[in-house]
Design a protein around this motif. Structure first.
Motif, PDB file in Angstrom:
ATOM      1  N   PRO A   1       0.807  -1.229   0.000  1.00 23.87           N
ATOM      2  CA  PRO A   1       0.000   0.000   0.000  1.00 23.87           C
ATOM      3  C   PRO A   1       0.836   1.273   0.000  1.00 23.87           C
ATOM      4  CG  PRO A   1      -0.111  -1.088   2.141  1.00 23.87           C
ATOM      5  CD  PRO A   1       0.558  -2.042   1.205  1.00 23.87           C
ATOM      6  N   LEU A   2       2.125   1.163   0.367  1.00 25.66           N
ATOM      7  CA  LEU A   2       2.970   2.354   0.383  1.00 25.66           C
ATOM      8  C   LEU A   2       3.240   2.894  -1.018  1.00 25.66           C
ATOM      9  CD1 LEU A   2       5.573   1.534   3.188  1.00 25.66           C
ATOM     10  CD2 LEU A   2       3.355   2.691   3.363  1.00 25.66           C
TER      11      LEU A   2
ATOM     12  N   ASP B   1       7.133   1.278  -7.165  1.00 23.45           N
ATOM     13  CA  ASP B   1       7.430  -0.100  -7.529  1.00 23.45           C
ATOM     14  C   ASP B   1       7.834  -0.930  -6.321  1.00 23.45           C
ATOM     15  OD1 ASP B   1       7.205  -1.662  -9.817  1.00 23.45           O
ATOM     16  OD2 ASP B   1       9.376  -1.742 -10.107  1.00 23.45           O
ATOM     17  N   ARG B   2       7.343  -0.545  -5.148  1.00 21.47           N
ATOM     18  CA  ARG B   2       7.623  -1.311  -3.932  1.00 21.47           C
ATOM     19  C   ARG B   2       6.953  -2.680  -4.023  1.00 21.47           C
ATOM     20  NH1 ARG B   2       8.645   2.785   0.210  1.00 21.47           N
ATOM     21  NH2 ARG B   2       8.224   4.854  -0.666  1.00 21.47           N
ATOM     22  N   THR B   3       7.705  -3.723  -3.702  1.00 14.31           N
ATOM     23  CA  THR B   3       7.118  -5.053  -3.678  1.00 14.31           C
ATOM     24  C   THR B   3       6.391  -5.269  -2.359  1.00 14.31           C
ATOM     25  OG1 THR B   3       9.164  -5.974  -2.782  1.00 14.31           O
ATOM     26  CG2 THR B   3       8.890  -5.998  -5.175  1.00 14.31           C
ATOM     27  N   ARG B   4       5.486  -6.204  -2.341  1.00 18.18           N
ATOM     28  CA  ARG B   4       4.781  -6.529  -1.114  1.00 18.18           C
ATOM     29  C   ARG B   4       5.779  -7.135  -0.129  1.00 18.18           C
ATOM     30  NH1 ARG B   4       2.637 -10.356   1.798  1.00 18.18           N
ATOM     31  NH2 ARG B   4       0.789  -9.829   3.031  1.00 18.18           N
ATOM     32  N   ASP B   5       5.890  -6.547   1.087  1.00 14.79           N
ATOM     33  CA  ASP B   5       6.897  -6.992   2.042  1.00 14.79           C
ATOM     34  C   ASP B   5       6.331  -7.218   3.436  1.00 14.79           C
ATOM     35  OD1 ASP B   5       6.373  -4.389   2.749  1.00 14.79           O
ATOM     36  OD2 ASP B   5       8.442  -3.677   2.580  1.00 14.79           O
ATOM     37  N   ALA B   6       5.021  -7.363   3.546  1.00 16.80           N
ATOM     38  CA  ALA B   6       4.387  -7.504   4.859  1.00 16.80           C
ATOM     39  C   ALA B   6       4.468  -8.917   5.413  1.00 16.80           C
ATOM     40  CB  ALA B   6       2.920  -7.080   4.784  1.00 16.80           C
TER      41      ALA B   6
ATOM     42  N   LEU C   1       1.617   6.131   5.678  1.00 16.70           N
ATOM     43  CA  LEU C   1       0.716   6.822   4.763  1.00 16.70           C
ATOM     44  C   LEU C   1       0.164   8.093   5.404  1.00 16.70           C
ATOM     45  CD1 LEU C   1      -1.138   3.679   3.399  1.00 16.70           C
ATOM     46  CD2 LEU C   1       0.331   5.182   2.041  1.00 16.70           C
ATOM     47  N   GLN C   2      -0.217   7.990   6.662  1.00 16.09           N
ATOM     48  CA  GLN C   2      -0.763   9.156   7.364  1.00 16.09           C
ATOM     49  C   GLN C   2       0.270  10.261   7.517  1.00 16.09           C
ATOM     50  OE1 GLN C   2      -2.110   7.019  10.810  1.00 16.09           O
ATOM     51  NE2 GLN C   2      -4.232   6.910  10.090  1.00 16.09           N
ATOM     52  N   GLU C   3       1.537   9.893   7.656  1.00 15.04           N
ATOM     53  CA  GLU C   3       2.603  10.889   7.743  1.00 15.04           C
ATOM     54  C   GLU C   3       2.687  11.743   6.482  1.00 15.04           C
ATOM     55  OE1 GLU C   3       6.061   8.581   8.529  1.00 15.04           O
ATOM     56  OE2 GLU C   3       5.508   8.188  10.631  1.00 15.04           O
ATOM     57  N   LYS C   4       2.203  11.202   5.386  1.00 15.08           N
ATOM     58  CA  LYS C   4       2.174  11.938   4.122  1.00 15.08           C
ATOM     59  C   LYS C   4       0.843  12.647   3.913  1.00 15.08           C
ATOM     60  CE  LYS C   4       6.277  10.546   2.833  1.00 15.08           C
ATOM     61  NZ  LYS C   4       7.410  11.488   2.687  1.00 15.08           N
ATOM     62  N   ASN C   5       0.089  12.811   4.996  1.00 16.84           N
ATOM     63  CA  ASN C   5      -1.181  13.543   4.976  1.00 16.84           C
ATOM     64  C   ASN C   5      -2.265  12.841   4.163  1.00 16.84           C
ATOM     65  OD1 ASN C   5      -2.676  15.755   5.962  1.00 16.84           O
ATOM     66  ND2 ASN C   5      -2.458  16.864   4.038  1.00 16.84           N
TER      67      ASN C   5
END
Length: 335
Positions: free
Chosen positions: A60-61, A311-316, A119-123
């Protein structure tokens, strides 16, 4: 949790249509209509742009990497798709539960990598979408007791994960008992009464929205059309233009030309609509959303959109058993 199979069908069908859309305490009561949440791109106060992200296979990032010319984030709201409505039987009575599957659970339960906070840190506001899961229970067949239980569960989830709200999507329930008239709207009313005033309630206008009366509709912050190109009239009773998204675009591949996306974004801005919804955000190397996002930005007058990564891969990771929030857990822990 299911992929966007039904949404994909809608997108395909639109071609035909187009040729002829911190943990916060939970309040005791909050019955007044909510004002719009103060999330805004500096270039335009409204409409907000929503990204619905499939957490099964997307980080989601990625949503925070798209940036407007003034360095504000392109997306105002990120919806995590999706938690599921399950059920349990307690003393012979069926109760709803909220199930986070093996891939969503680590996104919310991960103690060392707080996706919501980043995400919230980016408003950006972060909302958890909720839908059925072939369990025979869903938003449209809960009785009064079940609706109250489910509202408490959802309010607790907002508190537990410091979410900015809950989104509803009545799909995949596979109803096994008769629908209960007004169930969907009743859940909205009960949840609104439990949430702090700054939290959001959203609805994807798909299944059983006729159960949402004007009183419940007036409590919805944003409702999203299920039409790809344009749906000028809110489909839900009590929802006005300022709370309506008249367009909904598949970032995984849309058949709507960019000139039309641009034109409709301008129309949304000029006619006082509250949101533009996008879904199925992928890794940029998989499907690049920039043509659609730039067309929306051009229509809103927000200038050039840039991408810091995308292009972040899923890393959770995986939590095989998932995580289930029961009514018992909710009432023991809700504040």
């Amino acid at each position: 949790m299911k992929r966007f199979s039904i949404l994909g069908v809608l997108v395909a069908a639109t071609g035909i249509l187009f040729s002829c859309a911190k943990e916060t305490p939970v309040s005791e009561q909050n019955l007044e209509s909510k004002d719009l949440a103060p999330v805004t791109k500096a270039c335009v106060a409204s409409p907000k742009v929503v990204a619905m992200v499939e957490t099964n296979d997307v980080n989601p990032l990625n949503a925070m990497d798209y940036v407007c010319a003034n360095n504000s984030r392109f997306f105002d709201i990120v919806e995590l798709f999706a938690a599921n409505i399950h059920k349990e039987t307690v003393n012979g009575q069926v109760r709803p539960t909220l199930y986070l599957n093996d891939k969503l659970a680590p996104v919310l339960e991960q103690p060392t990598h707080n996706y919501v906070a980043k995400l919230q840190e980016k408003n950006m506001k972060v909302v958890l979408t909720v839908l059925g899961d072939w369990q025979g229970i869903g938003l449209a067949n809960m009785n009064e007791t079940q609706a109250d239980q489910f509202a408490h569960i959802l309010a607790y989830a907002v508190q537990k994960y410091n979410l900015d709200g809950i989104g509803f999507d009545d799909e995949y329930a596979n109803y096994s008992t008769p629908l209960v008239d007004g169930s969907f709207g009743n859940i909205i009313k009960k949840l609104h009464a439990l949430l702090p005033a700054d939290k959001l309630i959203t609805v994807f206008a798909f299944g059983n929205i006729h159960q949402i009366d004007a009183e419940a509709g007036a409590l919805i912050d944003y409702a999203y059309t299920n039409f790809n190109a344009w749906n000028a009239s809110p489909d839900i009773s009590g929802v006005s233009n300022i709370h309506w998204a008249p367009s909904s675009y598949n970032l995984g591949g849309t058949n709507v030309p960019t000139f039309m996306i641009r034109s409709k974004a301008t129309a949304a801005k000029n006619n006082g609509y509250g949101a533009i919804m996008t879904f199925n955000l992928r890794q940029r190397s998989d499907v690049d959303p920039m043509p659609v996002l730039q067309a929306i930005s051009d229509g809103l007058g927000c200038g050039t959109v840039s991408c810091e990564n995308g292009d972040r891969t899923r890393d959770a990771g995986i939590r095989p058993e998932g995580y289930e929030i029961t009514y018992e857990k909710a009432i023991q822990n809700i504040r």
